[in-house]
Enzyme design. Structure first.
Site, PDB file in Angstrom:
ATOM      1  N   LYS A 187       0.848  -1.199   0.000  1.00  0.00           N
ATOM      2  CA  LYS A 187       0.000   0.000   0.000  1.00  0.00           C
ATOM      3  C   LYS A 187       0.881   1.245   0.000  1.00  0.00           C
ATOM      4  O   LYS A 187       1.451   1.617   1.028  1.00  0.00           O
ATOM      5  CB  LYS A 187      -0.924   0.044   1.219  1.00  0.00           C
ATOM      6  CG  LYS A 187      -2.041   1.070   0.996  1.00  0.00           C
ATOM      7  CD  LYS A 187      -2.627   1.660   2.239  1.00  0.00           C
ATOM      8  CE  LYS A 187      -1.938   2.884   2.724  1.00  0.00           C
ATOM      9  NZ  LYS A 187      -1.883   4.029   1.809  1.00  0.00           N
TER      10      LYS A 187
ATOM     11  N   CYS B 251      13.521  10.650   7.049  1.00  0.00           N
ATOM     12  CA  CYS B 251      13.537  10.244   8.457  1.00  0.00           C
ATOM     13  C   CYS B 251      14.964  10.281   9.013  1.00  0.00           C
ATOM     14  O   CYS B 251      15.153  10.367  10.213  1.00  0.00           O
ATOM     15  CB  CYS B 251      12.925   8.871   8.622  1.00  0.00           C
ATOM     16  SG  CYS B 251      13.538   7.673   7.460  1.00  0.00           S
TER      17      CYS B 251
ATOM     18  N   GLU C 179       9.948  16.269  14.967  1.00  0.00           N
ATOM     19  CA  GLU C 179      10.401  15.997  13.601  1.00  0.00           C
ATOM     20  C   GLU C 179       9.688  16.989  12.667  1.00  0.00           C
ATOM     21  O   GLU C 179       8.476  16.914  12.479  1.00  0.00           O
ATOM     22  CB  GLU C 179      10.039  14.563  13.207  1.00  0.00           C
ATOM     23  CG  GLU C 179      10.509  14.220  11.817  1.00  0.00           C
ATOM     24  CD  GLU C 179      10.241  12.772  11.436  1.00  0.00           C
ATOM     25  OE1 GLU C 179       9.131  12.283  11.677  1.00  0.00           O
ATOM     26  OE2 GLU C 179      11.166  12.143  10.880  1.00  0.00           O
TER      27      GLU C 179
ATOM     28  N   GLU D 110       9.474   1.456  10.903  1.00  0.00           N
ATOM     29  CA  GLU D 110      10.562   2.414  10.654  1.00  0.00           C
ATOM     30  C   GLU D 110       9.890   3.785  10.714  1.00  0.00           C
ATOM     31  O   GLU D 110       9.127   4.135   9.822  1.00  0.00           O
ATOM     32  CB  GLU D 110      11.191   2.112   9.294  1.00  0.00           C
ATOM     33  CG  GLU D 110      12.585   2.652   9.180  1.00  0.00           C
ATOM     34  CD  GLU D 110      12.576   4.077   8.696  1.00  0.00           C
ATOM     35  OE1 GLU D 110      12.625   4.987   9.566  1.00  0.00           O
ATOM     36  OE2 GLU D 110      12.509   4.303   7.489  1.00  0.00           O
TER      37      GLU D 110
END
Ligand code: NDP
Length: 455
Positions: A155, A264, A357, A230
């Site tokens: 997906k 990331c 983040e 992750e």
């Protein structure tokens, strides 16, 4: 909800393509196709499975430019970066094509017979991936999953489904049997959630936000699914006074602004020893001002737009009128989700920009006094994905590398990702490892078999 999805080009805000949007029924059908294809795929002789994965690597390599242009336009990344990413997809399939014939077990001394272990595939594996490195991150999951004999339902993020859809066609043409690779394009809240709850899905391999990762782990607990996560990062780039400052300052900007900061692994906290702060900032200013932000299809561009208006709004919220903007690069005007590379300095460790983040081209420079404070600041985060240490003192490099709580670390380099080395996070950056030899552990179960041989 409409049954088609308009895919937007972030550099122009125009519709790039319309694709059918899947719902729960399409997810169930894809899982069923994968379930039916499983016996044939896992039953292939290891050398045959290896040959098909090599053929797939060849087929992707032959279409590298087509896929790179599609990725560059859909994700808004510079074409040079997109070519490199599709090159990594080829390498990843090539690397794991060696795995089917190397999935070794152990023989274990026991009384009364013989015991040994084998690695079995998990079954149908669902791969849920984000929009920042669409096909590359998918390949980190697809290649080891397929090599180990699993069938998959992929997906992609709704924002960037195009290379995944093209990949499925290429895989079939290259000889991957029907039903082994399935792609469903639909929202995470319905299609992703259905994969997480589906009783016939053995595992979820996820890359994305820590918030959604938390929901996936909770949902997967209902059926005891295997999960690898992750997730986000807030990585530290630690620059000591004894480092090659020119090299550190030259590479620090793109270690945050690469992929417009939507990475990331972005080293978005630049920790600089206070005694060299001014010198470092002067050197970095030149590098930031040299960054070309513009059309992803131009060979000159170093950085493209952000992925969406929503992402730009979120990034802008970290650079309000009170933000300590020390360096600001340039960005195009007009249509497109542009945001200039921005360096904030000095940032207090407790500030929102230093803790969260940002996932955009905003770097925080945080001064530190000594090694002890550098390690403390680097670890003062819920995340633990990657990071860097710049110093000419080898003993310090080794001490700090062991003390920093992250899954991936570089010394005198900002590179964290290689096909042949493990990648993944500590703390709330997730669990499980992708790439390298370790990824295969995440797509197999160890079975222990005993054969009685007592006389
Ligand atoms: P998400 O975590 O929401 O999306 C990642 C993937 O998960 C997408 O395919 C998404 O589908 C899917 N998803 C969303 N909700 C669910 C759910 N409930 N169950 C199953 N799957 C789901 O990331 P965003 O795209 O919203 O980005 C938000 C923030 O996350 C970023 O600003 C960044 O901070 C972080 N992020 C980190 C990434 C990383 O590489 N570690 C990558 C991307 C984001 P869909 O989008 O189609 O709805």
């Amino acid at each position: 909800m409409s049954d088609t999805l308009a895919v937007i080009e972030p550099a122009t805000e125009a519709v790039l393509e319309e694709v059918p949007r899947a719902g729960v029924d399409e997810v169930d059908a894809a899982v069923e196709r994968a379930r039916r294809a499983l016996p044939g795929w896992r039953g292939l002789a290891p050398g045959d499975r290896a040959a098909r994965l090599h053929a797939l690597a060849d087929a992707i390599g032959a279409r590298q430019e087509e896929l790179a242009v599609l990725e560059a336009r859909n994700a808004g990344k510079p074409i040079g970066d997109a070519r490199g990413e599709i090159g990594m997809v080829v390498q990843t399939f090539r690397y794991y094509a060696g795995a089917p014939e190397r999935l070794l077990g152990d023989t274990i001394p026991v009384a009364g017979g013989q015991a040994w272990t084998v690695r079995e595939p998990l079954g149908v594996v669902a791969l849920i991936v984000p929009w920042n490195f669409p096909l590359t991150i998918a390949s980190w999951k697809l290649a080891p999953a397929l090599a180990a004999g699993n069938t998959v339902v992929l997906k992609p993020a709704e924002l960037t489904p195009l290379t995944a859809l093209r990949f499925a066609e290429i895989a079939f043409e290259a000889g991957i049997p029907e039903g082994v690779v399935n792609v469903v394009v639909g929202p995470g809240s319905t299609c992703g959630a259905r994969l997480v709850e589906h009783p016939d899905v053995a595992k979820i391999a996820f890359t994305g936000s820590t918030e959604v990762g938390r929901q996936i782990a909770a949902g997967a607990a209902q059926t005891i699914k295997r999960v690898t996560l992750e997730l986000g990062g807030k990585s530290a780039n630690i620059v000591f006074a004894d480092a090659d400052l020119a090299a550190a300052a030259d590479s620090a900007p793109m270690a945050v602004f690469g992929n417009a900061g939507q990475d990331c692994c972005a080293r978005s906290r630049i920790l600089v020893q206070r005694s060299v702060l001014d010198q470092f900032m002067n050197l970095m200013e030149e590098a930031v001002e040299a960054i070309q932000v513009g059309d992803p299809l131009s060979e000159e561009s170093d950085m493209g737009p952000l992925i969406s208006a929503q992402q730009r709004e979120s990034v802008a919220s970290y650079v309000d009128d009170d933000a300590p903007v020390a360096i600001r690069g340039s960005a195009p005007e007009g249509p497109g989700y542009w945001f200039p590379p921005t360096v904030l300095c000095p940032v207090a460790p407790g500030d929102r920009a230093a803790r969260e983040e940002i996932f955009g081209p905003v770097a925080c420079v945080i001064p530190f006094r000594d090694e002890e404070e550098a390690v403390h600041l680097a670890n003062n985060t819920i995340y633990g994905l990657s990071g860097s240490i710049w110093t000419r003192d080898g003993a310090r490099a080794l001490r700090v590398a062991r003390a920093v709580e992250t899954g991936v670390l570089s010394i005198n380099s900002n590179n964290s990702v290689r096909v042949s080395t493990p990648f993944g996070g500590f703390k709330q950056s997730g669990y499980g490892r992708e790439l390298g030899p370790h990824a295969l552990d995440a797509y197999t179960e160890v079975k222990s078999i005993f054969y009685a041989a007592a006389g």
